[in-house]
Design an enzyme around this catalytic site. Structure first.
Site, PDB file in Angstrom:
ATOM      1  N   SER A  91     -25.274  54.799  21.931  1.00  0.00           N
ATOM      2  CA  SER A  91     -23.857  54.422  21.944  1.00  0.00           C
ATOM      3  C   SER A  91     -23.410  54.108  20.532  1.00  0.00           C
ATOM      4  CB  SER A  91     -23.640  53.193  22.831  1.00  0.00           C
ATOM      5  OG  SER A  91     -22.314  52.703  22.714  1.00  0.00           O
TER       6      SER A  91
ATOM      7  N   TYR B  67     -25.226  44.374  24.636  1.00  0.00           N
ATOM      8  CA  TYR B  67     -25.274  45.793  24.982  1.00  0.00           C
ATOM      9  C   TYR B  67     -25.548  46.621  23.729  1.00  0.00           C
ATOM     10  CZ  TYR B  67     -23.742  50.418  26.534  1.00  0.00           C
ATOM     11  OH  TYR B  67     -23.673  51.767  26.814  1.00  0.00           O
TER      12      TYR B  67
END
Length: 258
Positions: A152, A165
């Protein structure tokens, strides 16, 4: 053979396992791999969504099977997944996409509790490591394979209320580089894709927010699951035969503009 016929069969004869592929980006990846000729094992926790994903692939003429798995359940569940995936696909898995992830809701550091932190680490970091460990011996025995990890942009740049995250994705990027360094000489390629904000049917209720978040991105829009899937297909294919340890952004230029 025409160029379109050639590119549509870049993965013919290959056997792929895509984790977390019952919906979202993972499902787009599974569908794209099947269109490229791979036999695809769809995996996730939801059997109904898994059956729907397989049905969509077979309706287009592809080959797919579903194996249920919860990657938070540790090594035994992961080893079972690999065994059942190989049985379903008709042989050892030679393409692996580590896509499944525990997405942490937007939270301040002060709001992340131990249970959520433990599950995120289990699914986003430990599971890909154990799954890769379980799949690679079959790849080595067969003479090679390819792995793509779904990272990501959050693993590249710091973002408020996304710290934990982002940390798990940064860890996955680091694992990608280390595994590539270890396995490249044995004809197993390991790379990663780093999506930015991406629209999928699963996050339809956030589409307006995603448009707002990407208004200042160079191409001024969110990505799509199909665009992420196209990058995964390329990195798994022989067209990427000299690419090892890359983290390929699919983010509309978000990282380039930081």
């Amino acid at each position: 053979m025409s160029e379109s016929t050639h590119t549509s069969q870049r993965l013919a004869g290959r056997r792929a396992l895509v984790t977390g592929s019952t919906s979202g980006i993972g499902r787009s990846v599974a569908e794209a791999l099947a269109r490229e000729g791979a036999t695809v094992v769809v995996s996730g926790r939801n059997r109904i969504e898994g059956a729907a994903a397989v049905a969509a692939i077979t309706a287009e003429g592809g080959t797919a099977h579903f194996v249920a798995a919860d990657l938070a359940n540790g090594a035994s569940a992961i080893e079972r997944l690999v065994d059942e995936a190989a049985q379903a696909a008709g042989g050892a898995i030679d393409l692996l996409v580590n896509n499944a992830a525990q997405v942490i809701p937007a939270q301040s550091l002060l709001e992340v509790d131990e249970a959520l932190a433990d599950r995120a680490l289990a699914v986003n970091v430990k599971a890909p490591a154990l799954l890769t460990k379980a799949v690679v011996p079959g790849m080595l025995k067969a003479g090679g394979g390819a792995i793509v990890n779904l990272g990501s942009v959050n693993g590249v740049i710091g973002m408020a209320i996304a710290a934990f995250y982002g940390a798990t994705k940064a860890a996955l990027h680091s694992l990608t580089a280390s595994w590539a360094a270890e396995l490249a000489s044995q004809n197993v390629r390991v790379n990663a894709v780093a999506p930015g904000p991406t629209m999928t049917p699963a996050n339809a209720h956030f589409h307006d927010l995603l448009r707002e978040l990407t208004a200042d991105v160079p191409d001024q829009r969110p990505g799509t699951g199909d665009e992420v899937a196209a990058a995964v297909v390329f990195l798994l294919s022989d067209q990427a035969s000299h690419i090892h340890g890359a983290v390929l952004p699919v983010d509309g230029g978000l990282l380039s503009a930081r």
